[in-house]
Design an enzyme around this catalytic site. Structure first.
Site, PDB file in Angstrom:
ATOM      1  CD  GLU A 223      -3.267   0.440   2.052  1.00  0.00           C
ATOM      2  OE1 GLU A 223      -3.667   1.370   2.741  1.00  0.00           O
ATOM      3  OE2 GLU A 223      -3.660  -0.732   2.180  1.00  0.00           O
TER       4      GLU A 223
ATOM      5  CG  ASP B 298      -2.466  -0.982   5.751  1.00  0.00           C
ATOM      6  OD1 ASP B 298      -1.295  -1.360   5.557  1.00  0.00           O
ATOM      7  OD2 ASP B 298      -2.754   0.104   6.294  1.00  0.00           O
TER       8      ASP B 298
ATOM      9  CE1 TYR C 251      -3.674  -2.350   9.468  1.00  0.00           C
ATOM     10  CE2 TYR C 251      -5.536  -2.972  10.840  1.00  0.00           C
ATOM     11  CZ  TYR C 251      -5.035  -2.397   9.689  1.00  0.00           C
ATOM     12  OH  TYR C 251      -5.902  -1.876   8.768  1.00  0.00           O
TER      13      TYR C 251
END
Length: 631
Positions: A7, A103, A305
């Protein structure tokens, strides 16, 4: 050749290094049978109304509702995006296989799927699904690549969200601008944005319409300790004065002394919203600033994350926690090891495993935010503060419960055949347990002139030790009757607004109850910060110190909207639940879109036939074109 698409360029570089794609090319890296390329977040977006038919280019009530028979995507027209997409398209069309390294969440899935669709990729696709960017996590992820099809429900939920936002944003914004904005001011309406604004406006009206009322509190001081009458407050001054006269000059008698010991469990691990709340309260960071800081820590491999809405870890993470703890033990900032003394008492023995921390059933895509165990280097002051919160919260869940003693002392004053009861309470920490992580992290004091002392949504723990009282003792005391005024509810600040969005407007402090209500929150944890920022950009709200205050334009816009669907937190919360259910294959995406199309059609018909002469009169310096996509 296998094409891996990440990404961001920085993420692509990390992946390329681990899998051996070491040769730099224009727009990608190559080696060891891999080509690693990247997007810049969204490269594609849903088509504009005018892309479907020329009739939808001009804004006209007669063309509403705009409901495309089939939604399509297009490339965002920016030079760097066009150039990078050409690279991606060429690589994908020649690839033997693709690894989606976006992601690991709903938005990441949507970004990469759209790019693959636009590039007309035909080869098999695998999914890299990891919760941290450490070298070990990347290696483990590549050793256990998932089938792209496993994430089809995640994509369908993301696609449904995007289409839902398009349908409501495009139609309602044009509808309200043309009908009530006199076509001179854009009135931006969004599925999440408008209910959030309604929360702020409704709270402000409560405050503006609040009429303070006096009440009187009877208290007395005995042995330098303040006791308050258990009867509560007096709404009439005469009643308070009568009670005061009854006890004045009479002895104060201790009738009960009760001591109870209790335990306090450590706070749960952070999800994104609770981290944003704490950073706003402690450091004054906006929700967007906190998201950017924790995202940076994640990309530098120091934390996991961040865009998560769970405060639990899956059971398989337990085995990795000692290694993480060892990493924290070695952390030093300016030559000082801030966590070594906190970790030392639990070192060398198995870490406790609590169901409040480890519960696989409470984790879907990603677990709570925790450190990775990699020792941070070169952090900015703001990054260090955020990392410190995450690290201390992680250490705290493995420390013992805090043990405390609560003392309740009851005293009475007899007078004129009437006994008036008073109470004092004190709390004494016997064993701090997990609280050592808090005690060594003092918060900056609130400035005395700050209005935000009114905005505190949680009271500090009352930790005072009472003198030793004995049942039956008595003596003189000094009674007081104090006049006070009722106070309005506090203005929202970013911390309390995030909580209200999370629980669909119901302010809930209790962690476990709040978690149960998350199912009907408005917006996703990752989107709430941008929604708040959108309200600022559109000049619907402004900041007054920490307070969030609606502007006259924001208030007028909410007053203008009579269609409850557009501004109801509860209804929007139900939409959010349906989107989550699509993700978990409990609800049909086609049904969600069909329901939304019907709702938009009903709103358009209702507004177009409105005979009233409602208008927004307050003008602001606002954009004159609709945003491409609204939430």
């Amino acid at each position: 050749m296998i094409v891996c698409i990440a990404e961001k360029p920085s993420v692509a570089r990390d992946i390329a290094r681990i899998i051996g794609a070491s040769s730099q090319r224009d727009g990608y890296m190559e080696g060891n049978g891999y080509q690693v390329t990247w997007t810049y977040g969204h490269l594609c977006t849903l088509k504009e109304p005018g892309d479907y038919t020329p009739a939808w280019r001009p804004w006209a009530l007669t063309q509403l509702p705009m409901i495309p028979p089939r939604f399509g995507i297009k490339l965002i027209q920016q030079e760097h995006i066009t150039k990078q997409f050409a690279v991606i398209e060429r690589l994908m069309q020649q690839a033997d296989g693709i690894v989606n390294c976006g992601d690991a969440g709903q938005e990441g899935e949507l970004i990469q799927r759209w790019v693959m669709q636009k590039a007309q990729a035909k080869c098999p696709v695998k999914r890299l699904w990891i919760s941290s960017m450490t070298d070990e996590a990347i290696r483990e992820g590549f050793a256990n690549l998932k089938d792209q099809q496993d994430y089809q429900p995640l994509y369908m939920a993301g696609l449904s969200r995007a289409i839902g936002d398009w349908l409501l944003g495009m139609n309602a914004t044009r509808l309200y601008t043309l009908k009530y904005g006199q076509n001179r001011q854009v009135l931006s309406i969004g599925r999440v944005q408008t209910p959030t604004l309604a929360l702020i406006v409704n709270r402000q009206k409560e405050i503006d319409n609040f009429k303070p009322e006096p009440y009187w509190v009877l208290a007395t001081v005995y042995r330098d300790t303040t006791f308050t009458a258990t009867k509560g407050k007096f709404t009439k001054k005469e009643e308070g004065e009568q009670a005061f006269a009854t006890i004045e000059g009479k002895p104060f008698v201790i009738t009960k002394v009760e001591k109870k010991e209790g335990k306090e469990q450590p706070p749960q691990l952070y999800d994104l919203t609770s981290l944003q709340v704490d950073c706003n309260r402690k450091f004054g960071y906006t929700a967007e600033q906190t998201l950017n800081l924790i995202q940076s820590l994640y990309e530098h491999k120091y934390t996991t994350y961040p865009r998560v809405d769970t405060q639990f870890l899956s059971d398989d993470v337990y085995a990795k926690c000692p290694q993480t703890m060892n990493g924290l033990y070695q952390v030093k900032f300016n030559g000082v090891a801030p966590y070594a003394d906190l970790i030392r008492p639990i070192g060398g023995k198995p870490l406790k495993k609590s169901k409040r921390v480890f519960d696989t059933s409470k984790v879907t895509d990603h677990h709570a935010i925790i450190p990775t165990g990699i020792i941070p280097q070169g952090l900015s002051d703001a990054e260090r503060k955020v990392f410190d919160l995450v690290a201390r919260r992680f250490i705290g869940v493995f420390l013992p419960d805090c043990k405390f003693s609560t003392t309740t002392v009851i005293g009475t004053v007899e007078g004129d055949g009437t006994a008036i009861e008073f109470k004092a309470t004190g709390k004494e920490i016997l064993e701090p347990g997990w609280r050592v992580v808090r005690e060594k992290s003092p918060e900056p004091p609130e400035s005395p002139e700050s209005p935000d002392s009114l905005d505190k949504q949680e009271k500090p723990d009352e930790e005072k030790t009472l003198p030793t009282f004995t049942k039956g003792e008595s003596g003189p005391h000094q009674p007081t009757l104090t006049e006070k005024m009722t106070t309005p509810p506090p203005y929202y600040n970013e911390a309390s607004l995030l909580r209200a969005m999370e629980t669909a407007g119901k302010f809930v402090e209790d962690e476990e109850l709040r978690a149960a209500m998350k199912e009907n929150g408005i917006g996703r944890p990752s989107s709430r910060a941008s929604i708040i920022e959108t309200l600022f950009k559109r000049k619907y709200i402004k900041r007054e110190r920490k307070r969030l205050v609606a502007t006259p334009t924001g208030i007028e816009l909410i007053d203008l909207i009579r269609e409850e669907l557009l501004k109801s937190c509860e209804l929007t919360g139900i939409w959010e639940k349906k989107l989550r259910d699509i993700e978990h294959q409990k609800y049909d995406a086609a049904q969600f879109i069909q329901e939304l199309k019907q709702q938009i059609t009903d709103i358009v018909n209702e507004v177009i036939t409105d005979p009233s002469n409602r208008r927004v009169t307050v003008m602001a310096d606002e954009e004159k074109k609709p945003a491409k996509k609204k939430q």
